[in-house]
Each structure stands twice: as structure tokens, then as C-alpha cells.
Design an enzyme around this catalytic site. Sequence first.
Site, PDB file in Angstrom:
ATOM      1  N   HIS A   1       2.255  30.773  23.869  1.00 10.98           N
ATOM      2  CA  HIS A   1       0.833  30.449  23.909  1.00 10.98           C
ATOM      3  C   HIS A   1       0.047  31.663  24.397  1.00 10.98           C
ATOM      4  CE1 HIS A   1       1.217  26.316  22.801  1.00 10.98           C
ATOM      5  NE2 HIS A   1       1.947  25.981  23.858  1.00 10.98           N
TER       6      HIS A   1
ATOM      7  N   CYS B   1      -1.666  32.649  19.557  1.00  7.70           N
ATOM      8  CA  CYS B   1      -3.025  32.306  19.152  1.00  7.70           C
ATOM      9  C   CYS B   1      -4.027  33.250  19.811  1.00  7.70           C
ATOM     10  CB  CYS B   1      -3.348  30.864  19.546  1.00  7.70           C
ATOM     11  SG  CYS B   1      -2.337  29.635  18.678  1.00  7.70           S
TER      12      CYS B   1
END
Length: 747
Positions: free
Chosen positions: A397, A446
Site C-alpha cells: 500500500h 497506489c
Amino acid sequence: MGDWSMPIGSLGEEVVARLCELLDNAGRGWRKLAELAGAEKRFKCSAEELEMCSLKVLEPRGSPTQCLLQLLAERDCTLRYLLGCLERMGHEQACRVLSSAVQDVIRITVQPESQVVAEGTQVSLTCCATGPPGLVYQWFCGRQEVPGATSPELVIDTASPVGQPEWYICRVNCGATFTFSRWAHVQVEKNGSPNSVPSPGSGYCLTTAGLQILRQPRPCRLAEGDTLALECRAIGNPPPQYQWFRNRRPVEGAQAPQLQVKLVTTAERGSYSCRVFNLFHEVWSQEVDVEIGPRLFTSGGSWQEGDGGSLEYGSPGQLYATDKVALLIGNMHYLHHKQLQAPIVDVHALGALLHQLDFKVVSLLDLRKAEMQMAVDEFLLLLDKGVYAGLLYYAGHGYENFGNSFMVPIDAPSTYTSEHCLCVQRVLREMQQRRTGLNIFLLDMCRKRNLNDDVIPQVGALEVTANIVFGYATCADAEAYELSQGEFSNGIFVTFLKRWLLEDEKITVLLDKVAEDMGTLEITRGRQALELRSNLSERRALTDPIRPPGQDESSARNLQWAKAHVLPESRHLCFDCGVTVQLAFAAEFSNIMIIYTRIVAVPKDITKCEARLTDIPEELDVDLKCTNKESPEELGSPLAPVWSLSCPSCCLYSRICGLQKLRQELAFTVCLQYRYQGMDDFVEERQRVNVGRPLIAKLNLQWAASPSPPHSPLFSSPPGSWGVVEGSWVNTPEENLSPEGPSSHTP
């Protein structure tokens, strides 16, 4: 019952001669013994060593068996292991000779200790041994017998003139069987000298109970690759014993007045102290700080000044690197966020390809913030001027705010900010300070905006180096996706990157081709596209060769990398029932290790047996569902088909994760359950095993990332065992051992 843990060197001359008589033949002889002993790597003899043994037949009293036993003794082979080899040979007569000898073996239980004493005092040296009745002691000073010194205790009058340290050793024998103690030296200091017994105001540690520290350790500042030497000297009666501590934890094997560590790395930095004790008293030295920083090497005249330069040989325009290193981090099992599947496969695939390009690779899974920061710090120590590349790959992440990218650790709270994450641009700034030849960031995460974080981090100005490449798996304010393929999940980025990574292309050209390939994938079109940012001015490629070694400038860097990749050696555990269990190891990542147990020898009267691991440290990420499995696939790792190819059949497998969390050495229990023929109930035996600090645990990331423990080392237990003599092939002290100064600790 005899002590089978004794080294082979404790055997007497008569026993060795008898074994030589039985094994100096071509049948079930010394060559077969060498073959079976070599099943354990450290006892395996090279072709040159075997030839040396065979040539002993040409000497008047030469014996190939004796030569082989000496080689095994030098490698600390135990009597238990030798007996196991003889049993597998089926040589019952040799087994009987060895078994009989072990019952009568002499073992030193208390070794004489080196001492520093004040002039005019008396000092005693003690040597105690166990063995058959009628043990005889004889003390030597150097090469000369000490007249009348035939008891376990030797009392020395230091009123004689002060001079060089005198060396003492004790021989213990029963008939023709004998062994020697360790050497001990006695240094007499003049009263009033700088190292003599101190006064209360001198700054030395004193006790009123007769145990006094004469010489305190001193703080020091070292560079990687230097030798650490600390010394603590004391006097007392009974003689003092020593145990060194680092960061309030005992240093294994450091039980001498001097602590010496060669080729230090940052893993040895910390606060050191020494516990000095005897039978009645205890005193601690002062605690001193040992600082170890990076050694900044210069490149030498053949390198051009600048970002890395090229060497003055090879084809025109060819660029070279001093080294190539990569840090790969994959975060999957988040505590408060969506779990990911692809990082384990992506990190492994990328690491395998980089190995083919001669990269030094450190690959880690599931790191907390402090562990990520320490991993980056250790990675920076591998970098140096001209190094290719400082390659950092991250899968997990992440987010991007105000042009800065952040990697999210697995312990990030549900609402996280930059305070809980690692800023990629900060890492880049630190990499620039190391003057690397090429800095590459491959960020498989991301890049959406984090609305919970409105802080603009002050990273500081970056240098203009024209050697920076950013490969983002997706565009700004977009997400990165995983691609499921049966049991495997790959990130979209690595799926295409691995097709081109081995190509001899400038790194920016290579990433352009990856971007073109990614654009052909229909399911992510309009949702994910690789973004390349670069100021690279030269044609630098991952395939550029490493400069041939001509200097020792990278030895500390190589040692730092090697420490994080050392697996424990395979070993055999011999149980009282006669079962032998092999314990072996494989690495899945730098912080994940596979342990497998295999039964290699079973007596005829045992019909079923199984060896399982228990009592694994709680701080490690060990799922009980992933221990003691009969097949690698049951461990739940998608990489099992890869590493299991090198593992033998009929094993029980256990997967140990999170090695960076180890606070102490890895210790566990091997539980053997077996059943005798004609019986219904199982019998159980246990052996405790310590395999040290495997793989990344050697770098002590957990200690550096956490505060000091609150408890005091004063409650630590003293050393549990005394040293044993290493050899007794001859019967004179000067031939048996040489006094080469106090023992030192060298990990």
C-alpha cells in the site's frame, strides 16, 4: 555413563592407535568413515585432504585413520557423531573400542583462568577433571614441570621479580590416557603502576569483597571493516570469570578478559559492559559506547570524478559499477488494511532476475515502520561511490501527496499520515549522499491522494546528479492492481517488468518497453499505466558489468550483505534411543526461513518415529498451521514448488517468518516421538537446539528499532559451561597447545 559430547581430540593415544589398526584398510575403513562423516558439511574432506591422508601409508608410522581423525578433531567433531558414523558403517568392533574408551575419558570441568595480580600477593590456578579413578595432575610453567605441583590447585607466590606474564598449563592423566587444560597466564603488576590495584578515587570499580577491576573497557568509534577490541582486567580469589554484554544482552562465547570482533559492521554497534564474577562476588565494568559508521572509500585513479564514471578498459563507452545492490520490500499482511496477495510472488521473481544480473539482493516481507526504516538504513550501508544501483523496489500500500511518495508499513493505523510511513524522497536524498552511480526506484503501489494527511514534509533539496530513475507502477492519483492467475497473484507492473529486466538496454529504454507492453492489457487500459521519471544522462543499464576486484574497498560492504544471507548449517541430532534426525534449512526470503526435519537412522526395534519442532519463540510470525507439515505445499506458501526442489523427501516442513523480530538467538525444541516393536504407547525425547541468528536477524534490526529493555543484566545467569580441551594427540604441553595470548571472541 561417559560424556559423548566431548571432542574427538579427547581420546587417548591407545584408543586412537586401536582405531587406526581397525580402520587402516580399504574395505570398511577410513575412506568409508570420511564419506559418512562428510554427510555434515563442516566435516566433509576435500580431495586434497583425502589424498594427504592416503599418503600417510608411505611414512614409517603414518596412519590414514589418524590423519582423518585429526582433521575431524580440528572441526570440533564430537565422539557421539563419530560413533554414529561407525554404526552406519556396521563396524561393531570399532564401536566397542570407542564405547569402552568413552567410559574412561578424562574431561576438564574447571579450566585455569588467566589473571592480573598485584605484586606480593598469592594467586591460585585451579584445574579440575572427571574420569576414571586415580587421576594424576601435573602443572607446567611454559615447557618446564613445576616441581611438586601435582594437585588440582597451583599456588603461585608473586613476590618474585615482575616481568613478562608466565604461562601455565595442567596435564591430567590416568595411566596412558591424558588430556591438557587450557593455557593460563599470570601477569604481575607493580604496586603504584597505572594498572595496579586502584584507589577508591581513581575511577575504577571496586568491591569490598575482594574482587577488583584493574582495567576498564574504553569507548571507541570505528568504521565498517575495522577490528573491535575491548578489554576488562580484574583480580580476585577465587579467580575472576568474565561475560561480555552488548545492549544488556550477553555476547555468545565472549567469556575472556578481551573481546575482539574482526571486520565489524553496524550490527556490532551499541553499549558494551563486562560482568566480572567468581564463586562469591560479582562486579560490573563501566558501560561504554561503541560507534560504528560507514567507511567511505575512494574509487582510485581509474575512475572519473562525478556520479560513478567509467573504467579505463573494455570496449569504448562501456560503463562499469563497483557493485550492484538492491533492496526489495513486499508488504502483504496489513493489520488494519486490505490484505494483498501479489508482493510475495513479485519480490521473489524480481529477486531471482536481479541475482542473474549479479546484484546483491536483500528481500523482505511484511515489515513494520521501525523495521522498514532500519532495513533502509542497512541498505544504505551497502551503497558507495560508483555502486549500481541503489535499486529499491517496494510492493504494498502507498500514496502520494504534494509530489512525495509514501510507503505504508503493515502496522500503519487505519487513518495514517506521513508520520506513520516512509517517504521515498527522503530515502533518495540519503542515497545521493552515498554517491552511488545509479539510483533506481521501482514503486509498485497506489498513488492516490491521502485525504487524512495535509502535512507537506520538509525533505530538503535534492542534488543534481543526473542518475535518478523512478518507475511508478501507475500514474499520479491512480491505483495499482494485482492480476490473479490460478493460485498465484502478480502485480501488473512486475508481470510485464520481468519480461524485459534482463535486456541489455539503458534502464529508461527498458522501462519504456515495459510501459508499451502494459498498454496492451485490455483490463487495465484507462485505469493503470506505468509512469517514468528520470534525469539519467548516460547509457546506464542493469546489465553493466562490475569492475573486477583490484582493491579491498568493498570487503566491509560484502560482509554486511553476507551477514544477512547466512543460513544455519545442516546438523544431525542423535537421541538416546539411537534415532538420528537431520535438521536442515532453506531461505525463502531474507526474513523467512524453512526448517525441515528428517529421520536418517532408526534402530531395528523401533517401528515408527517422527521429529517435530516445538517451543518456537513467540515474537516470530509462526502459524502453527504452517509447521511440521508433510509436504511443502501444506505450508501455504506459493513459492513452495521453487525451494522444495532442493529438499529431500520424507521430511516435516516448518515455515518461520519475521526473522527481523528476533530479540535473541533462535532456539527451539526438536521433539522425537517413537514406538518400539510390540508396544502401543509412544515414547518421547526432546533436544533443545540453538541455531544463532539466521539471515536478516544477524543485523539486529529489532534491537535497533526498539527501546532498551527495562530489566537489569545483573540477574543474568553466569556462563553455563567451561571450555574443553581441543586436542591431546601428544603428551607434552609445548606440542599440544601454544600460548598465544588471551582468547578472543570472533563471531
